[in-house]
Design a protein around this motif. Structure first.
Motif, PDB file in Angstrom:
ATOM      1  N   SER A  22       8.712   7.430   2.111  1.00 53.21           N
ATOM      2  CA  SER A  22       9.530   6.519   2.916  1.00 53.21           C
ATOM      3  C   SER A  22       8.880   5.147   2.922  1.00 53.21           C
ATOM      4  CB  SER A  22       9.669   7.045   4.349  1.00 53.21           C
ATOM      5  OG  SER A  22      10.301   8.315   4.368  1.00 53.21           O
ATOM      6  N   VAL A  23       9.655   4.140   3.319  1.00 49.70           N
ATOM      7  CA  VAL A  23       9.179   2.761   3.418  1.00 49.70           C
ATOM      8  C   VAL A  23       9.102   2.399   4.893  1.00 49.70           C
ATOM      9  CG1 VAL A  23       9.669   0.346   2.851  1.00 49.70           C
ATOM     10  CG2 VAL A  23      10.188   2.155   1.190  1.00 49.70           C
TER      11      VAL A  23
ATOM     12  N   ALA B 200       8.683  -2.302  -2.787  1.00 52.43           N
ATOM     13  CA  ALA B 200       8.402  -0.923  -2.391  1.00 52.43           C
ATOM     14  C   ALA B 200       9.561  -0.002  -2.740  1.00 52.43           C
ATOM     15  CB  ALA B 200       8.106  -0.864  -0.891  1.00 52.43           C
ATOM     16  N   ILE B 201      10.778  -0.469  -2.477  1.00 53.06           N
ATOM     17  CA  ILE B 201      11.960   0.336  -2.788  1.00 53.06           C
ATOM     18  C   ILE B 201      12.138   0.478  -4.299  1.00 53.06           C
ATOM     19  CG2 ILE B 201      14.489   0.384  -2.645  1.00 53.06           C
ATOM     20  CD1 ILE B 201      14.142  -0.896   0.180  1.00 53.06           C
ATOM     21  N   ARG B 202      11.893  -0.597  -5.030  1.00 55.21           N
ATOM     22  CA  ARG B 202      12.000  -0.538  -6.496  1.00 55.21           C
ATOM     23  C   ARG B 202      10.938   0.401  -7.066  1.00 55.21           C
ATOM     24  NH1 ARG B 202      10.046  -4.178 -10.269  1.00 55.21           N
ATOM     25  NH2 ARG B 202       9.503  -5.636  -8.587  1.00 55.21           N
ATOM     26  N   PHE B 203       9.764   0.413  -6.478  1.00 57.47           N
ATOM     27  CA  PHE B 203       8.690   1.325  -6.881  1.00 57.47           C
ATOM     28  C   PHE B 203       9.166   2.771  -6.758  1.00 57.47           C
ATOM     29  CE2 PHE B 203       5.165   4.058  -5.554  1.00 57.47           C
ATOM     30  CZ  PHE B 203       4.201   3.816  -6.526  1.00 57.47           C
TER      31      PHE B 203
ATOM     32  N   GLU C 117       0.832  -1.197   0.000  1.00 59.83           N
ATOM     33  CA  GLU C 117       0.000   0.000   0.000  1.00 59.83           C
ATOM     34  C   GLU C 117       0.871   1.252   0.000  1.00 59.83           C
ATOM     35  OE1 GLU C 117      -2.633  -0.087   3.321  1.00 59.83           O
ATOM     36  OE2 GLU C 117      -3.920  -1.653   2.470  1.00 59.83           O
ATOM     37  N   VAL C 118       0.420   2.253  -0.750  1.00 58.94           N
ATOM     38  CA  VAL C 118       1.060   3.563  -0.791  1.00 58.94           C
ATOM     39  C   VAL C 118       0.083   4.575  -0.212  1.00 58.94           C
ATOM     40  CG1 VAL C 118       2.102   5.335  -2.260  1.00 58.94           C
ATOM     41  CG2 VAL C 118       2.344   2.915  -2.864  1.00 58.94           C
ATOM     42  N   TRP C 119       0.446   5.193   0.903  1.00 64.38           N
ATOM     43  CA  TRP C 119      -0.406   6.197   1.537  1.00 64.38           C
ATOM     44  C   TRP C 119       0.076   7.591   1.161  1.00 64.38           C
ATOM     45  CZ3 TRP C 119      -2.179   5.201   7.258  1.00 64.38           C
ATOM     46  CH2 TRP C 119      -2.906   4.006   7.316  1.00 64.38           C
TER      47      TRP C 119
ATOM     48  N   PRO D 217       0.828   1.651   6.384  1.00 60.68           N
ATOM     49  CA  PRO D 217       1.269   1.638   4.988  1.00 60.68           C
ATOM     50  C   PRO D 217       2.635   0.992   4.807  1.00 60.68           C
ATOM     51  CG  PRO D 217       1.688   3.775   5.949  1.00 60.68           C
ATOM     52  CD  PRO D 217       0.934   2.996   6.986  1.00 60.68           C
ATOM     53  N   ASP D 218       2.878   0.546   3.589  1.00 57.26           N
ATOM     54  CA  ASP D 218       4.205   0.053   3.219  1.00 57.26           C
ATOM     55  C   ASP D 218       5.082   1.202   2.739  1.00 57.26           C
ATOM     56  OD1 ASP D 218       3.640  -3.053   3.217  1.00 57.26           O
ATOM     57  OD2 ASP D 218       1.957  -2.093   2.211  1.00 57.26           O
ATOM     58  N   VAL D 219       4.475   2.092   1.952  1.00 59.22           N
ATOM     59  CA  VAL D 219       5.130   3.308   1.475  1.00 59.22           C
ATOM     60  C   VAL D 219       4.266   4.476   1.929  1.00 59.22           C
ATOM     61  CG1 VAL D 219       5.842   4.622  -0.569  1.00 59.22           C
ATOM     62  CG2 VAL D 219       6.111   2.132  -0.529  1.00 59.22           C
ATOM     63  N   PHE D 220       4.892   5.521   2.475  1.00 60.52           N
ATOM     64  CA  PHE D 220       4.081   6.630   2.962  1.00 60.52           C
ATOM     65  C   PHE D 220       4.700   7.982   2.628  1.00 60.52           C
ATOM     66  CE2 PHE D 220       6.889   5.459   6.436  1.00 60.52           C
ATOM     67  CZ  PHE D 220       7.297   6.660   6.999  1.00 60.52           C
TER      68      PHE D 220
END
Length: 422
Positions: free
Chosen positions: A310-311, A321-324, A24-26, A77-80
């Protein structure tokens, strides 16, 4: 034999299917996110069927509270999306943010202007990547009002005060400010402290060095604010004016007020709400003036660096998530999207591209040049200070502007609050 092996592999795949590790990306409801991210995520998901990204958006203020609760529970979230600074650092200290230092290779780090990494770097470790647009604070002015009164943009604080007197004498509101929102007021002090004493004054405040709030530059900045307020420079009702209503910039855009100190995001708001004013060519801008006798470099900037992603340390699929985020960082389409919509990306080496692709190249080149040439960039104080101090600071600063407390009392209050955190 080969056919047997292939069928055996296919059978195993049916029994043990590859498990998707989605994330998830918040983020907040913000035009950059609204307009670019749905397509970017759709394309990502098409390329990554086993690492699907899902965008979840919130309004600004509720988002901050939801993020605080989620990261505290390590179930969000995974990415925020975030603003860096002291708030992010508090999440880092709580163990809720992934240390990305080892994944930020030289090519990734050199993608962005060097100063941008300061907002997510703590104790030499990196906990996020720049995104969206540059966000320094600058002065906006109404050229038509200045022409009518034969005024020039001030280069020093003394000249600014003189311009205020001239405008007030001509019956024009010199400056508009949303004092009820409080945070627009800090833009004055963060610049004055830096112009007076240089970066180390606020650096000592952020690290809570003993007596940091009692530095002479902090007291003098409070005195200068009191001197400005004594000139009655603001619009009637400034004490309760809210930034989000747009009434403050309406006064400015319609020529009833001459100047506004605000982040560069105000340009986009003026384009959306008062397009004829922007098209007329009467919107001007200038950097915060130098202070005579001050030690700070007048090229220094204050404001938000940019926004960041951030992750979380508990992300379900950290590699994806980091590759995204890496793909977002290196997306030339993203850079062009920002430029074509009047924003200024934090990307290195885009001066020529600004001229080619920018919707407002003069404005965008001005802002990009300020950031590129700045020796130092002060993060907005309400973001740089720890959460326990940020709101009391805004409350006391508003009281200073309202002249309900004297400059020395403001300093004393802030020092007591800081001492209580040690």
């Amino acid at each position: 034999m080969r056919r047997v092996v292939v069928w055996a592999f296919l059978a195993a795949a049916l029994v043990f299917p590859v498990r998707a590790q989605n994330f998830e990306v918040w983020a907040i409801n913000y035009w950059v996110i609204d307009q670019f991210f749905p397509k970017f995520i759709q394309e990502w998901n098409q390329r990554n069927p086993n690492a699907q990204a899902r965008l979840i958006q919130f309004e600004n203020d509720p988002y901050k509270q939801r993020l605080f609760v989620a990261l505290g529970a390590k179930s969000g979230p995974d990415v925020f999306y975030n603003w860096g600074g002291g708030v992010l650092e508090s999440y880092v200290k709580a163990g809720a943010v992934e240390d990305m230092t080892s994944t930020i290779d030289p090519a990734w780090k050199n993608r962005f202007l060097d100063l941008m990494w300061r907002g997510v770097t703590f104790d030499g470790r990196i906990y996020g990547v720049p995104s969206t647009e540059l966000q320094p604070v600058v002065w906006f002015y109404n050229k038509a009002v200045f022409r009518r009164l034969n005024l020039q943009p001030p280069q020093t604080w003394a000249q600014l005060l003189s311009v205020v007197d001239r405008l007030r004498g001509a019956g024009v509101v010199p400056i508009v400010v949303a004092g009820g929102s409080k945070w627009p007021l800090l833009m004055y002090q963060e610049y004055l402290v830096d112009r007076l004493g240089g970066p180390e004054v606020f650096e000592n405040i952020t690290t809570n060095r003993p007596g940091a709030w009692r530095h002479p530059s902090v007291l003098r900045s409070a005195e200068m604010i009191s001197e400005l307020v004594a000139k009655n420079p603001f619009q009637p009702g400034w004490e309760s004016a809210q930034y989000g209503t747009g009434t403050v910039r309406a006064l400015f855009a319609t020529g009833r007020a001459a100047m506004q100190l605000m982040g560069v995001w105000e340009f986009g708001a003026l384009v959306n709400e008062h397009p004829d004013f922007v098209k007329s060519g009467d919107l001007g801008w200038f950097a915060f003036p130098r202070v005579e006798g001050g030690r700070g470099d007048p090229r220094n900037l204050a404001g938000n660096f940019t926004n960041y992603f951030s992750v979380s340390s508990f992300a379900r699929n950290k590699p994806a998530a980091i590759r995204f985020l890496r793909e977002l960082s290196f997306s030339d389409d993203y850079v062009r999207f920002l430029l074509r919509n009047g924003a200024i990306p934090p990307t290195k080496g885009i001066q020529a591209l600004i001229r080619q692709e920018g919707a407002y190249p003069d404005w965008q080149s001005f802002v990009y040049g300020l950031v590129e040439q700045a020796p130092y960039y002060v993060l907005s104080w309400d973001q740089a200070l720890p959460p326990q101090l940020a709101q009391p600071y805004l409350d006391n600063l508003q009281l200073l502007f309202l002249r309900r407390i004297a400059p020395q009392e403001f300093v004393d209050r802030m020092q007591r609050l800081a001492d209580g955190l040690r």
